[in-house]
Scaffold this active site. Structure first.
Site, PDB file in Angstrom:
ATOM      1  CB  SER A   1      -0.970   0.163   1.346  1.00  0.00           C
ATOM      2  OG  SER A   1      -0.021   0.416   2.376  1.00  0.00           O
TER       3      SER A   1
ATOM      4  CB  THR B   1       9.991   4.551  -3.011  1.00  0.00           C
ATOM      5  OG1 THR B   1       8.836   4.332  -3.796  1.00  0.00           O
ATOM      6  CG2 THR B   1      11.209   5.286  -3.430  1.00  0.00           C
TER       7      THR B   1
ATOM      8  CD  GLU C   1       5.038   5.709  -7.074  1.00  0.00           C
ATOM      9  OE1 GLU C   1       3.752   5.199  -7.285  1.00  0.00           O
ATOM     10  OE2 GLU C   1       5.145   6.390  -5.980  1.00  0.00           O
ATOM     11  CB  ALA C   2       5.897  -0.571 -11.785  1.00  0.00           C
TER      12      ALA C   2
END
Ligand code: ZN
Length: 199
Positions: free
Chosen positions: A21, A27, A93-94
């Site tokens: 989430s 990251t 942020e794929a």
């Protein structure tokens, strides 16, 4: 914690996915793995989608303000232009990339590269997000990281949205979202039409 095994000895490439989430440390974990590759004197490169303009255009910045230089691209296929001579490829942020990303990652792994993908596994309604589900199926290594639900203290796997918007993509940080466990996420969404706006 994910510990790389035989990182330099494996003859073929592979795919790793770090998902969870918002505020779960995805990251940070991606940057940690790339830093370790750098310590191992491997050539790495980091990408993020053009949609993510939250902090900086040419850096990936985690919520704890770690930063690393990156290349911003609009289409997954553009990755291929930059990866000659690179051993480790990070993608942040794929979930915002197009559905061509899994095939691109597959191509890179077959070419002997280590591909580390980080992204949200679910959107604000708890639905599988963009190309992440396919990547989870195709990856050799999957790590789900969790935030903590501020309501009950359990592990949080969902991204609860305060903002009144039905857009799947609504970039924001602390004021727009909070991590929640499954139960508190579900309860919050049931109460949503009646709740007061967060101040
Ligand atoms: Zn909870």
């Amino acid at each position: 914690m994910f510990l790389e095994s035989n990182v330099k000895l494996q003859p073929a490439g592979w795919i790793e996915v770090v998902c969870g989430s918002m505020f779960s440390g995805k990251t940070e974990e991606l940057l940690r793995r790339l830093r370790r590759a750098w310590y191992a004197r491997q050539h790495y490169i980091l990408f993020k989608p053009e949609k993510d303009k939250r902090y900086a255009l040419k850096e990936v910045v985690s919520h704890d303000e770690n930063a690393m230089e990156c290349i911003t691209i609009t289409h997954s296929g553009d990755l291929l232009k930059y990866v000659g001579g690179v051993e480790v490829i990070g993608i942040d942020e794929a979930q915002f990339f197009d559905m061509g990303l899994p095939d691109v990652c597959q191509e890179l792994a077959v070419a002997g590269k280590r591909v580390v993908v980080a992204g949200l596994d679910m959107d604000f309604l708890g639905r599988p997000f963009g190309p992440i589900p396919d990547l989870l199926a195709m990856a050799e290594y999957v790590t789900k990281v969790h935030a903590i639900c501020p309501h009950c203290g359990n592990l949080a796997s969902h991204s609860y949205r305060f903002a009144e918007s039905d857009e799947t993509i609504l970039l924001g940080a602390l004021d727009a979202y909070e991590p929640r466990c499954r139960k508190c996420f579900s309860l919050g969404n049931k109460l949503k039409p009646f709740r007061r706006k967060k101040a």
